[in-house]
Design a protein around this motif. Structure first.
Motif, PDB file in Angstrom:
ATOM      1  N   ARG A  13       9.887   5.099   5.183  1.00 17.27           N
ATOM      2  CA  ARG A  13       8.516   4.826   4.732  1.00 17.27           C
ATOM      3  C   ARG A  13       8.477   3.541   3.903  1.00 17.27           C
ATOM      4  O   ARG A  13       7.569   2.713   4.075  1.00 17.27           O
ATOM      5  CB  ARG A  13       8.021   6.007   3.911  1.00 17.27           C
ATOM      6  CG  ARG A  13       6.588   5.892   3.509  1.00 17.27           C
ATOM      7  CD  ARG A  13       6.090   7.157   2.885  1.00 17.27           C
ATOM      8  NE  ARG A  13       4.682   7.015   2.562  1.00 17.27           N
ATOM      9  CZ  ARG A  13       4.070   7.695   1.648  1.00 17.27           C
ATOM     10  NH1 ARG A  13       4.717   8.626   0.979  1.00 17.27           N
ATOM     11  NH2 ARG A  13       2.796   7.509   1.400  1.00 17.27           N
ATOM     12  N   LEU A  14       9.452   3.361   3.028  1.00 18.04           N
ATOM     13  CA  LEU A  14       9.524   2.145   2.223  1.00 18.04           C
ATOM     14  C   LEU A  14       9.725   0.924   3.109  1.00 18.04           C
ATOM     15  O   LEU A  14       9.069  -0.104   2.904  1.00 18.04           O
ATOM     16  CB  LEU A  14      10.663   2.261   1.204  1.00 18.04           C
ATOM     17  CG  LEU A  14      10.881   1.082   0.283  1.00 18.04           C
ATOM     18  CD1 LEU A  14       9.702   0.943  -0.664  1.00 18.04           C
ATOM     19  CD2 LEU A  14      12.166   1.255  -0.498  1.00 18.04           C
ATOM     20  N   MET A  15      10.595   1.033   4.104  1.00 20.70           N
ATOM     21  CA  MET A  15      10.829  -0.094   5.010  1.00 20.70           C
ATOM     22  C   MET A  15       9.581  -0.411   5.824  1.00 20.70           C
ATOM     23  O   MET A  15       9.264  -1.583   6.044  1.00 20.70           O
ATOM     24  CB  MET A  15      12.012   0.216   5.936  1.00 20.70           C
ATOM     25  CG  MET A  15      13.343   0.193   5.224  1.00 20.70           C
ATOM     26  SD  MET A  15      14.720   0.700   6.257  1.00 20.70           S
ATOM     27  CE  MET A  15      14.595  -0.417   7.615  1.00 20.70           C
ATOM     28  N   THR A  16       8.853   0.612   6.254  1.00 19.87           N
ATOM     29  CA  THR A  16       7.627   0.396   7.023  1.00 19.87           C
ATOM     30  C   THR A  16       6.579  -0.307   6.175  1.00 19.87           C
ATOM     31  O   THR A  16       5.914  -1.241   6.638  1.00 19.87           O
ATOM     32  CB  THR A  16       7.087   1.735   7.541  1.00 19.87           C
ATOM     33  OG1 THR A  16       8.092   2.378   8.316  1.00 19.87           O
ATOM     34  CG2 THR A  16       5.842   1.548   8.375  1.00 19.87           C
ATOM     35  N   LYS A  17       6.429   0.133   4.926  1.00 18.50           N
ATOM     36  CA  LYS A  17       5.451  -0.510   4.036  1.00 18.50           C
ATOM     37  C   LYS A  17       5.848  -1.950   3.745  1.00 18.50           C
ATOM     38  O   LYS A  17       4.988  -2.837   3.705  1.00 18.50           O
ATOM     39  CB  LYS A  17       5.313   0.279   2.739  1.00 18.50           C
ATOM     40  CG  LYS A  17       4.498   1.537   2.904  1.00 18.50           C
ATOM     41  CD  LYS A  17       4.215   2.186   1.574  1.00 18.50           C
ATOM     42  CE  LYS A  17       3.324   3.394   1.767  1.00 18.50           C
ATOM     43  NZ  LYS A  17       2.881   3.956   0.503  1.00 18.50           N
ATOM     44  N   ALA A  18       7.147  -2.202   3.534  1.00 16.57           N
ATOM     45  CA  ALA A  18       7.606  -3.564   3.263  1.00 16.57           C
ATOM     46  C   ALA A  18       7.378  -4.453   4.480  1.00 16.57           C
ATOM     47  O   ALA A  18       6.939  -5.600   4.348  1.00 16.57           O
ATOM     48  CB  ALA A  18       9.079  -3.559   2.874  1.00 16.57           C
ATOM     49  N   LEU A  47      11.868   8.815   3.002  1.00 19.33           N
ATOM     50  CA  LEU A  47      11.449   7.874   1.968  1.00 19.33           C
ATOM     51  C   LEU A  47      11.917   6.457   2.269  1.00 19.33           C
ATOM     52  O   LEU A  47      11.164   5.494   2.099  1.00 19.33           O
ATOM     53  CB  LEU A  47      11.969   8.319   0.600  1.00 19.33           C
ATOM     54  CG  LEU A  47      11.329   9.567   0.005  1.00 19.33           C
ATOM     55  CD1 LEU A  47      11.981   9.914  -1.327  1.00 19.33           C
ATOM     56  CD2 LEU A  47       9.833   9.385  -0.168  1.00 19.33           C
ATOM     57  N   VAL A  48      13.163   6.310   2.737  1.00 24.69           N
ATOM     58  CA  VAL A  48      13.696   4.981   3.051  1.00 24.69           C
ATOM     59  C   VAL A  48      12.909   4.361   4.198  1.00 24.69           C
ATOM     60  O   VAL A  48      12.507   3.191   4.136  1.00 24.69           O
ATOM     61  CB  VAL A  48      15.202   5.063   3.375  1.00 24.69           C
ATOM     62  CG1 VAL A  48      15.705   3.770   3.981  1.00 24.69           C
ATOM     63  CG2 VAL A  48      15.998   5.406   2.127  1.00 24.69           C
TER      64      VAL A  48
END
Length: 149
Positions: A104-109, A101-102
């Motif tokens: 994935r969140l960093m990739t999206k950001a 999740l972390v």
């Protein structure tokens, strides 16, 4: 002389940014592991145990039957604690999910930031290319000729 070279090489290695970043990652990862272990042991597993009828996975164990050479009849039984193994698998799955999740969140950001930068670059007007010297001179001559009339 070899000692000073060895220590100088070691100091240069230890002070590189990657090594320091890795050390910080290990410390933070250890703390994160403790948080996730507490989450699993203190919140998730009691709930799972309640759902399956009050069973605590860490209590699952199987006694080894048979005698060990030299053991007397009043020796403590030996157990295989497979419930603890199940607990560790659940811990690992939750840690892996949290890291997923972390990341994935960093990739999206990161993707959103790069898209925003691309949009800003496309929206910004491009500066005119500088004119070659001969064109500048010809324009000056033209302007001077206009002023003479």
């Amino acid at each position: 002389m070899a000692k000073s070279s060895f220590w100088a090489d070691f100091k240069a290695f230890a002070m590189k940014g990657n090594v320091i970043d890795m050390a910080v990652g290990v410390v933070v990862g250890g703390a994160f592991g403790k948080i996730v272990t507490s989450l699993v042991n203190d919140i998730i597993m009691p709930f799972v145990g309640w759902l399956i009828g009050g069973i605590n996975f860490t209590d699952f164990k199987a006694p080894l039957k048979g005698s060990i050479i030299g053991a007397t009849g009043d020796a403590e039984p030996v157990y295989i604690c497979y419930g603890n193994f199940i607990q560790q698998i659940i811990d690992f799955a939750i840690v892996a999910f949290c890291i997923f999740l972390v990341i994935r969140l960093m990739t999206k950001a990161s993707a959103a930031l790069s898209k925003k930068k691309e949009e800003e670059a496309a929206a910004a007007p491009e500066a005119p290319a500088p004119k070659p010297d001969d064109v500048v001179l010809l324009e000056e001559i033209r302007d001077l000729l206009k002023n003479q009339k």
